[in-house]
Design a protein around this motif. Structure first.
Motif, short mmCIF file in Angstrom:
data_model
loop_
_atom_site.label_atom_id
_atom_site.label_comp_id
_atom_site.label_asym_id
_atom_site.label_seq_id
_atom_site.Cartn_x
_atom_site.Cartn_y
_atom_site.Cartn_z
N SER A 18 0.83 -1.20 0.00
CA SER A 18 0.00 0.00 0.00
C SER A 18 0.86 1.26 0.00
CB SER A 18 -0.93 0.02 1.21
OG SER A 18 -1.84 -1.04 1.15
N ILE A 19 1.89 1.27 0.81
CA ILE A 19 2.79 2.43 0.86
C ILE A 19 3.52 2.58 -0.46
CG2 ILE A 19 4.87 3.35 1.95
CD1 ILE A 19 3.82 2.13 4.59
N ALA A 20 3.98 1.47 -1.05
CA ALA A 20 4.68 1.52 -2.34
C ALA A 20 3.77 2.08 -3.42
CB ALA A 20 5.18 0.13 -2.72
N ASN A 21 2.50 1.67 -3.43
CA ASN A 21 1.56 2.20 -4.43
C ASN A 21 1.32 3.69 -4.25
OD1 ASN A 21 1.20 -0.27 -5.68
ND2 ASN A 21 -0.59 -0.82 -4.44
N ILE A 22 1.21 4.13 -3.02
CA ILE A 22 1.00 5.56 -2.76
C ILE A 22 2.21 6.36 -3.22
CG2 ILE A 22 0.82 7.28 -0.91
CD1 ILE A 22 -0.91 5.18 0.61
N LEU A 23 3.40 5.90 -2.90
CA LEU A 23 4.61 6.60 -3.32
C LEU A 23 4.74 6.61 -4.83
CD1 LEU A 23 7.17 5.36 -0.64
CD2 LEU A 23 6.06 7.59 -0.79
N GLN A 24 4.44 5.51 -5.48
CA GLN A 24 4.53 5.43 -6.94
C GLN A 24 3.53 6.39 -7.58
OE1 GLN A 24 3.59 1.63 -8.62
NE2 GLN A 24 4.59 2.08 -10.55
N ASN A 25 2.31 6.44 -7.10
CA ASN A 25 1.30 7.33 -7.66
C ASN A 25 1.67 8.79 -7.47
OD1 ASN A 25 -0.22 5.19 -8.55
ND2 ASN A 25 -1.56 5.16 -6.76
N ASN A 26 2.21 9.15 -6.32
CA ASN A 26 2.62 10.53 -6.08
C ASN A 26 3.77 10.92 -6.98
OD1 ASN A 26 0.70 11.07 -4.17
ND2 ASN A 26 2.00 10.64 -2.43
N THR A 27 4.70 10.01 -7.24
CA THR A 27 5.83 10.30 -8.12
C THR A 27 5.33 10.53 -9.54
OG1 THR A 27 7.26 8.92 -6.77
CG2 THR A 27 8.03 9.42 -8.97
N LEU A 28 4.40 9.71 -10.02
CA LEU A 28 3.88 9.87 -11.36
C LEU A 28 3.09 11.15 -11.53
CD1 LEU A 28 2.70 6.23 -12.13
CD2 LEU A 28 4.73 7.38 -12.99
N ILE A 29 2.42 11.58 -10.48
CA ILE A 29 1.65 12.82 -10.56
C ILE A 29 2.57 14.03 -10.56
CG2 ILE A 29 0.04 14.28 -9.26
CD1 ILE A 29 -1.34 11.66 -8.35
N GLN A 30 3.64 14.02 -9.80
CA GLN A 30 4.51 15.18 -9.68
C GLN A 30 5.49 15.31 -10.84
OE1 GLN A 30 6.32 14.72 -5.85
NE2 GLN A 30 4.46 15.18 -4.75
N ALA A 31 5.91 14.22 -11.45
CA ALA A 31 6.91 14.28 -12.51
C ALA A 31 6.48 15.11 -13.71
CB ALA A 31 7.31 12.87 -12.94
N PRO A 32 5.28 14.94 -14.27
CA PRO A 32 4.90 15.75 -15.42
C PRO A 32 4.85 17.25 -15.11
CG PRO A 32 3.48 13.85 -15.26
CD PRO A 32 4.30 13.90 -14.01
N ALA A 33 4.52 17.62 -13.90
CA ALA A 33 4.48 19.04 -13.55
C ALA A 33 5.85 19.67 -13.69
CB ALA A 33 3.94 19.22 -12.14
N GLN A 34 6.89 18.96 -13.31
CA GLN A 34 8.24 19.48 -13.45
C GLN A 34 8.65 19.57 -14.92
OE1 GLN A 34 10.50 16.78 -11.09
NE2 GLN A 34 10.02 17.80 -9.17
N GLU A 35 8.27 18.58 -15.71
CA GLU A 35 8.64 18.58 -17.12
C GLU A 35 7.93 19.68 -17.89
OE1 GLU A 35 8.01 14.78 -18.86
OE2 GLU A 35 9.24 13.76 -17.37
N ALA A 36 6.73 20.02 -17.48
CA ALA A 36 5.93 21.00 -18.21
C ALA A 36 6.21 22.43 -17.77
CB ALA A 36 4.46 20.68 -18.04
N GLU A 37 7.25 22.65 -16.99
CA GLU A 37 7.56 24.01 -16.55
C GLU A 37 7.91 24.87 -17.75
OE1 GLU A 37 10.68 26.49 -13.75
OE2 GLU A 37 10.89 24.34 -13.92
N LEU A 38 7.15 25.93 -17.94
CA LEU A 38 7.37 26.83 -19.07
C LEU A 38 8.23 28.00 -18.64
CD1 LEU A 38 3.75 26.85 -20.52
CD2 LEU A 38 5.72 25.61 -21.40
#
Length: 89
Positions: A18-38
């Motif tokens: 459960s903890i691994a799934n939560i950490l994985q989901n948070n990482t996937l959500i935050q990564a695109p925000a950093q890539e899309a920095e204009l």
């Protein structure tokens, strides 16, 4: 005194999954925000240490991709940094 959390009816492996799934989901959500920095043209020029004429040339030749909002020209930071490649010697 520290607060304690007790889990009843949950095995260690279920908790770990459960903890691994939560950490994985948070990482996937935050990564695109950093890539899309204009960033602006001025910020690109400062980042790459050249002037707007050179930036326009690289954009026109397709080395850099620009994005527009209204009359503003923006670049994705990840794409700008990805365009910098090592020289072959």
């Amino acid at each position: 005194m520290e607060a304690q959390i007790l889990f009843h009816g949950c095995t260690f492996s279920e908790l770990a999954n459960s903890i691994a799934n939560i950490l994985q989901n948070n990482t996937l959500i935050q990564a695109p925000a950093q890539e899309a920095e204009l960033i602006t043209r001025d910020e690109v020029c400062k980042l790459l240490n050249f002037n707007k004429t050179t930036l326009h040339k690289h954009t026109k030749e397709g080395r850099l991709k620009s994005y527009g909002i209204g009359n503003r020209v923006l670049y994705k930071r990840s794409e700008v940094l990805g365009a910098v490649k090592p020289l072959k010697r």
